[in-house]
Design an enzyme around this catalytic site. Sequence first.
Site, short mmCIF file in Angstrom:
data_model
loop_
_atom_site.label_atom_id
_atom_site.label_comp_id
_atom_site.label_asym_id
_atom_site.label_seq_id
_atom_site.Cartn_x
_atom_site.Cartn_y
_atom_site.Cartn_z
N ARG A 198 1.93 -5.06 6.05
CA ARG A 198 1.22 -4.01 5.33
C ARG A 198 2.02 -2.72 5.42
O ARG A 198 2.41 -2.29 6.51
CB ARG A 198 -0.18 -3.78 5.87
CG ARG A 198 -0.90 -2.69 5.07
CD ARG A 198 -2.37 -2.55 5.36
NE ARG A 198 -2.98 -1.66 4.38
CZ ARG A 198 -4.23 -1.69 4.00
NH1 ARG A 198 -5.05 -2.58 4.50
NH2 ARG A 198 -4.70 -0.83 3.11
N ASN A 258 1.31 3.46 -2.91
CA ASN A 258 1.86 3.91 -4.20
C ASN A 258 1.35 5.31 -4.56
O ASN A 258 2.11 6.14 -5.06
CB ASN A 258 1.47 2.95 -5.33
CG ASN A 258 2.06 1.57 -5.15
OD1 ASN A 258 2.92 1.37 -4.31
ND2 ASN A 258 1.58 0.60 -5.92
N ASP A 260 0.83 -1.21 0.00
CA ASP A 260 0.00 0.00 0.00
C ASP A 260 0.87 1.26 0.00
O ASP A 260 1.98 1.25 0.53
CB ASP A 260 -0.90 -0.03 1.25
CG ASP A 260 -2.07 0.94 1.14
OD1 ASP A 260 -2.28 1.51 0.06
OD2 ASP A 260 -2.77 1.13 2.15
N ARG A 280 -0.11 9.29 -10.15
CA ARG A 280 -0.34 8.05 -9.38
C ARG A 280 0.25 6.85 -10.10
O ARG A 280 0.81 5.96 -9.49
CB ARG A 280 -1.85 7.80 -9.22
CG ARG A 280 -2.56 8.68 -8.24
CD ARG A 280 -4.04 8.29 -8.16
NE ARG A 280 -4.22 6.96 -7.60
CZ ARG A 280 -4.14 6.65 -6.32
NH1 ARG A 280 -3.88 7.59 -5.44
NH2 ARG A 280 -4.32 5.42 -5.89
N TRP A 292 2.99 7.93 -2.39
CA TRP A 292 4.38 8.09 -2.83
C TRP A 292 4.41 9.04 -4.02
O TRP A 292 5.25 9.95 -4.09
CB TRP A 292 4.97 6.73 -3.21
CG TRP A 292 6.42 6.80 -3.56
CD1 TRP A 292 7.49 6.59 -2.75
CD2 TRP A 292 6.97 7.12 -4.86
NE1 TRP A 292 8.66 6.76 -3.43
CE2 TRP A 292 8.38 7.09 -4.73
CE3 TRP A 292 6.41 7.43 -6.10
CZ2 TRP A 292 9.24 7.35 -5.80
CZ3 TRP A 292 7.26 7.70 -7.17
CH2 TRP A 292 8.66 7.66 -7.01
N LEU A 323 10.79 -20.54 -4.71
CA LEU A 323 9.76 -19.67 -4.13
C LEU A 323 8.44 -19.80 -4.89
O LEU A 323 8.41 -19.76 -6.11
CB LEU A 323 10.24 -18.20 -4.23
CG LEU A 323 9.21 -17.15 -3.81
CD1 LEU A 323 9.00 -17.15 -2.29
CD2 LEU A 323 9.65 -15.75 -4.26
N GLU A 365 -12.04 -4.70 -4.97
CA GLU A 365 -12.49 -3.31 -4.72
C GLU A 365 -11.76 -2.32 -5.64
O GLU A 365 -12.22 -1.19 -5.83
CB GLU A 365 -12.23 -2.90 -3.26
CG GLU A 365 -13.16 -3.57 -2.24
CD GLU A 365 -12.86 -5.05 -2.04
OE1 GLU A 365 -11.67 -5.44 -2.12
OE2 GLU A 365 -13.81 -5.83 -1.84
N HIS A 405 2.71 3.42 -8.99
CA HIS A 405 2.55 1.98 -9.21
C HIS A 405 3.78 1.41 -9.92
O HIS A 405 4.25 0.32 -9.61
CB HIS A 405 1.29 1.70 -10.03
CG HIS A 405 0.02 2.09 -9.33
ND1 HIS A 405 -0.24 1.76 -8.02
CD2 HIS A 405 -1.06 2.80 -9.74
CE1 HIS A 405 -1.42 2.23 -7.67
NE2 HIS A 405 -1.94 2.87 -8.70
N ARG A 464 -11.64 2.31 -8.88
CA ARG A 464 -10.73 3.40 -9.26
C ARG A 464 -11.03 3.85 -10.69
O ARG A 464 -11.81 3.21 -11.39
CB ARG A 464 -9.29 2.92 -9.15
CG ARG A 464 -8.97 2.56 -7.72
CD ARG A 464 -7.54 2.22 -7.51
NE ARG A 464 -7.33 1.98 -6.09
CZ ARG A 464 -6.18 2.06 -5.49
NH1 ARG A 464 -5.10 2.36 -6.16
NH2 ARG A 464 -6.07 1.83 -4.19
#
Length: 244
Positions: free
Chosen positions: A192, A26, A24, A37, A29, A135, A71, A41, A75
């Site tokens: 987070r 981005n 969370d 924006r 920032w 991984l 959700e 990202h 946007r």
Amino acid sequence: MNYKELIKKIDKLKIPKHIAIIMDGNGRWARIHKTKRLNGHKKGVEAVRRIVETSTEIGLQYLTIYAFSTENWRRSRTEVNYLLKLIMDSLIREIEELNSNNVNIRFIGSEKELSQSYNKKVVEVCRKSWNNTGLHLNVAMNYGGRREIIEAFQKIISDVQAGKINKSKIDDKIVSNYLYTTSIPDPDFVIRTSGEKRLSNFLIWQSAYSEFWFTDTLWPDFSREEFIRAILDFQNRERRFGSR
Ligand code: FPP
């Protein structure tokens, strides 16, 4: 302490098996850096790269990242389209390198709102890393915890009606098997960034006994060092799973 010194402090025997991250901050920032924006990202992808690299370096088995939630469709269209493309393009660009590091990619989430061509790319990316045993990188894409549980309910009810499972035998193991995360162990540690202290519909069933780490750092600034510090903090915790 620098990265090399920090990494030496990790107790190899107590590395969490599964770390899940809510990436969370981005947007904030980008605001701080007086840019769009979307650039936040883009910068966030660099942080994903760092954390995936560090995860392979320490021998983490499972890393789940919250890339796009159910959700997030709320946007702007521009941001949604940008995010979807950014996530897929980044994975396609990195697939060879991920492969050479033995990273196994899996998507968790609903296919419903994503286009057919997008879902096809998801399958292709996963197929390329299918046999990798290092991984396990789980990308939560169009993921929502409540949606996941509702879909599990629907499948369980169908299977009960079809006589495949007995209603009275349903336990937490069976429910877990019906989630998107089938065969992925529950996260031991949920991180987070950006100062928010909530789960935002992420792995709500799976994180019942997880440890949590919240940091004010915005995701694009999340460093390898802070990731290691978080793991060191985890290693000092006593986990009781409800027992004394
Ligand atoms: C939250 O920041 C971040 C997201 C909704 C997207 C996270 C996705 C990435 C970093 C790309 C992942 C890439 C790969 C390869 C999986 P926000 O926009 O909610 O920030 P804000 O709360 O400050 O506005």
